[in-house]
Design a protein around this motif. Structure first.
Motif, PDB file in Angstrom:
ATOM      1  N   ASP A 194      -8.501   8.232  36.968  1.00  0.00           N
ATOM      2  CA  ASP A 194      -8.299   9.407  37.807  1.00  0.00           C
ATOM      3  C   ASP A 194      -7.903   8.906  39.192  1.00  0.00           C
ATOM      4  OD1 ASP A 194      -8.407  11.682  39.356  1.00  0.00           O
ATOM      5  OD2 ASP A 194     -10.261  12.435  38.465  1.00  0.00           O
ATOM      6  N   LEU A 195      -6.606   8.803  39.431  1.00  0.00           N
ATOM      7  CA  LEU A 195      -6.110   8.215  40.677  1.00  0.00           C
ATOM      8  C   LEU A 195      -6.451   9.069  41.889  1.00  0.00           C
ATOM      9  CD1 LEU A 195      -2.633   6.915  39.441  1.00  0.00           C
ATOM     10  CD2 LEU A 195      -4.739   5.604  39.747  1.00  0.00           C
ATOM     11  N   ASP A 196      -6.518  10.375  41.711  1.00  0.00           N
ATOM     12  CA  ASP A 196      -6.908  11.252  42.822  1.00  0.00           C
ATOM     13  C   ASP A 196      -8.351  10.986  43.234  1.00  0.00           C
ATOM     14  OD1 ASP A 196      -4.404  12.439  42.936  1.00  0.00           O
ATOM     15  OD2 ASP A 196      -4.963  14.087  41.596  1.00  0.00           O
ATOM     16  N   ALA A 197      -9.220  10.812  42.257  1.00  0.00           N
ATOM     17  CA  ALA A 197     -10.631  10.548  42.551  1.00  0.00           C
ATOM     18  C   ALA A 197     -10.834   9.155  43.143  1.00  0.00           C
ATOM     19  CB  ALA A 197     -11.472  10.702  41.287  1.00  0.00           C
ATOM     20  N   LEU A 198      -9.909   8.249  42.877  1.00  0.00           N
ATOM     21  CA  LEU A 198     -10.006   6.896  43.430  1.00  0.00           C
ATOM     22  C   LEU A 198      -9.780   6.899  44.932  1.00  0.00           C
ATOM     23  CD1 LEU A 198     -10.261   3.819  42.970  1.00  0.00           C
ATOM     24  CD2 LEU A 198      -7.808   3.795  42.428  1.00  0.00           C
ATOM     25  N   GLY A 199      -8.959   7.828  45.419  1.00  0.00           N
ATOM     26  CA  GLY A 199      -8.650   7.836  46.843  1.00  0.00           C
ATOM     27  C   GLY A 199      -7.637   6.757  47.174  1.00  0.00           C
ATOM     28  N   GLU A 200      -7.395   6.553  48.453  1.00  0.00           N
ATOM     29  CA  GLU A 200      -6.333   5.631  48.869  1.00  0.00           C
ATOM     30  C   GLU A 200      -6.801   4.178  48.797  1.00  0.00           C
ATOM     31  OE1 GLU A 200      -3.913   6.534  52.183  1.00  0.00           O
ATOM     32  OE2 GLU A 200      -3.502   8.572  51.507  1.00  0.00           O
ATOM     33  N   MET A 201      -7.021   3.749  47.581  1.00  0.00           N
ATOM     34  CA  MET A 201      -7.329   2.350  47.282  1.00  0.00           C
ATOM     35  C   MET A 201      -6.424   1.877  46.151  1.00  0.00           C
ATOM     36  SD  MET A 201     -11.483   1.947  47.481  1.00  0.00           S
ATOM     37  CE  MET A 201     -11.877   3.460  46.626  1.00  0.00           C
TER      38      MET A 201
ATOM     39  N   LEU B  12       2.826   5.912  48.331  1.00  0.00           N
ATOM     40  CA  LEU B  12       1.636   6.746  48.138  1.00  0.00           C
ATOM     41  C   LEU B  12       0.863   6.991  49.433  1.00  0.00           C
ATOM     42  CD1 LEU B  12       0.151   5.375  44.782  1.00  0.00           C
ATOM     43  CD2 LEU B  12       1.299   7.568  45.150  1.00  0.00           C
ATOM     44  N   ARG B  13       1.295   6.414  50.532  1.00  0.00           N
ATOM     45  CA  ARG B  13       0.541   6.542  51.773  1.00  0.00           C
ATOM     46  C   ARG B  13       0.455   7.993  52.215  1.00  0.00           C
ATOM     47  NH1 ARG B  13       3.367   1.437  54.873  1.00  0.00           N
ATOM     48  NH2 ARG B  13       2.364  -0.207  53.626  1.00  0.00           N
ATOM     49  N   GLY B  14      -0.767   8.394  52.608  1.00  0.00           N
ATOM     50  CA  GLY B  14      -0.986   9.734  53.105  1.00  0.00           C
ATOM     51  C   GLY B  14      -1.094  10.808  52.043  1.00  0.00           C
ATOM     52  N   LYS B  15      -1.052  10.419  50.770  1.00  0.00           N
ATOM     53  CA  LYS B  15      -1.102  11.397  49.689  1.00  0.00           C
ATOM     54  C   LYS B  15      -2.493  11.555  49.095  1.00  0.00           C
ATOM     55  CE  LYS B  15       3.770  10.935  48.446  1.00  0.00           C
ATOM     56  NZ  LYS B  15       4.758  10.678  47.364  1.00  0.00           N
ATOM     57  N   GLY B  16      -3.439  10.738  49.571  1.00  0.00           N
ATOM     58  CA  GLY B  16      -4.811  10.874  49.109  1.00  0.00           C
ATOM     59  C   GLY B  16      -5.061  10.419  47.686  1.00  0.00           C
TER      60      GLY B  16
ATOM     61  N   ASN C  29      -8.130  -1.711  50.210  1.00  0.00           N
ATOM     62  CA  ASN C  29      -8.209  -0.403  50.854  1.00  0.00           C
ATOM     63  C   ASN C  29      -6.848   0.016  51.408  1.00  0.00           C
ATOM     64  OD1 ASN C  29     -11.033   0.268  50.550  1.00  0.00           O
ATOM     65  ND2 ASN C  29     -11.449  -1.434  51.954  1.00  0.00           N
ATOM     66  N   ARG C  30      -5.882  -0.008  50.571  1.00  0.00           N
ATOM     67  CA  ARG C  30      -4.535   0.437  50.920  1.00  0.00           C
ATOM     68  C   ARG C  30      -3.792   0.760  49.635  1.00  0.00           C
ATOM     69  NH1 ARG C  30      -0.686  -3.761  50.423  1.00  0.00           N
ATOM     70  NH2 ARG C  30      -1.594  -5.804  49.965  1.00  0.00           N
ATOM     71  N   VAL C  31      -2.686   1.471  49.767  1.00  0.00           N
ATOM     72  CA  VAL C  31      -1.859   1.835  48.625  1.00  0.00           C
ATOM     73  C   VAL C  31      -0.416   1.458  48.926  1.00  0.00           C
ATOM     74  CG1 VAL C  31      -3.345   3.700  47.801  1.00  0.00           C
ATOM     75  CG2 VAL C  31      -1.594   4.186  49.521  1.00  0.00           C
ATOM     76  N   PRO C  32       0.436   1.414  47.912  1.00  0.00           N
ATOM     77  CA  PRO C  32       1.847   1.135  48.152  1.00  0.00           C
ATOM     78  C   PRO C  32       2.456   2.177  49.097  1.00  0.00           C
ATOM     79  CG  PRO C  32       1.338   0.984  45.816  1.00  0.00           C
ATOM     80  CD  PRO C  32       0.137   1.559  46.481  1.00  0.00           C
ATOM     81  N   PRO C  33       3.520   1.812  49.793  1.00  0.00           N
ATOM     82  CA  PRO C  33       4.127   2.733  50.765  1.00  0.00           C
ATOM     83  C   PRO C  33       4.449   4.118  50.207  1.00  0.00           C
ATOM     84  CG  PRO C  33       5.059   0.540  51.020  1.00  0.00           C
ATOM     85  CD  PRO C  33       4.180   0.494  49.808  1.00  0.00           C
TER      86      PRO C  33
END
Length: 244
Positions: free
Chosen positions: A103-110, A51-55, A45-49
């Protein structure tokens, strides 16, 4: 006749066993002839730095070979303190291939990491890794939907990969080690089920090859991935039926 006795357009036997890694969110042990790769999907439940805050989410991959996956023992890269250029190139290829249909946008910040560990190598390890990794990814995403973490699968389709090459027998599909080590040209095709191209890698080992030869290699690859797509879906459907 090919060394394996196969026809020029014949794939090696393909099996995909799901659920092999009990703790991973998705896993697939893919066997293509003598090549065996364990692919696991891990969700964070996190993304690389960057991508943080970009949804948006992220899909990446790591690749490695066990010391005795090959005829002679290879040293563990961890013992050397760094990865080889080959390893880095392959794991970047796997990651690109999976992101192409996610679909990375649909995945959300994971983030989802696909680990591809080669247990036995007999040619085509990168192709088997991509094909098996898609199954592991699909199963992991299916669990997110089943547990209501996501409303729908953030996938745009299937992706698989296969090799073809020019040997003394002419153009052949799905090279094993014996053929790959002596081929005059070797190509890897990463293709989607809706007939789009993700990546093509092609190398002439001795002399340039013609466009007609390339067209033949591409046609063989198209035939091969059709079988891989069917094997992928059969594995996913069997796993989800068992889970239900």
């Amino acid at each position: 006749m090919r060394p394996s006795g196969r026809q020029p357009d014949q794939m090696r036997p393909i099996t995909i066993e799901t659920g092999f890694a009990h703790h991973a969110e998705g896993s697939a042990l893919i066997r293509v002839g003598g090549t065996e790769v364990l692919c696991t999907a891990s969700i964070e439940n996190r993304v690389p730095p960057f991508l943080r805050g970009k949804g948006t989410g992220w899909v990446t991959a790591e690749y490695g070979m066990l010391p005795r996956a090959t005829h002679t023992r290879g040293n563990r890269e961890a013992a050397k303190g760094k990865q080889s250029g080959r390893t880095q190139e392959i794991q970047r290829l796997i990651g690109r291939s999976l992101r192409a249909v996610t679909d990375l946008d649909a995945l959300g910040e994971m983030s989802i990491t696909l680990d591809c560990d080669v247990l036995n190598a007999d040619g085509g390890t990168r192709c088997a890794s991509i094909t098996g990794a898609w199954v592991a990814l699909r199963l992991a995403l299916g669990k997110l939907v089943a547990t209501n973490v996501l409303p729908r699968l953030p996938l745009r389709g299937q992706v698989a990969a296969v090799s073809s090459g020019l040997t003394t027998e002419g153009a052949v599909l799905d090279l094993d080690y014996v053929e790959d080590s002596s081929a005059s040209a070797d190509t890897n095709f990463v293709l989607t089920a809706d007939r789009r191209i993700v990546e093509i890698q092609g190398t002439a080992e001795s002399a340039p090859f013609t466009e007609d030869a390339f067209d033949n290699l591409f046609a063989l690859a198209r035939k091969g991935v059709t079988e891989l797509f069917e094997a992928q879906m059969a594995a996913v459907e069997a796993a989800e039926k068992k889970r239900a």
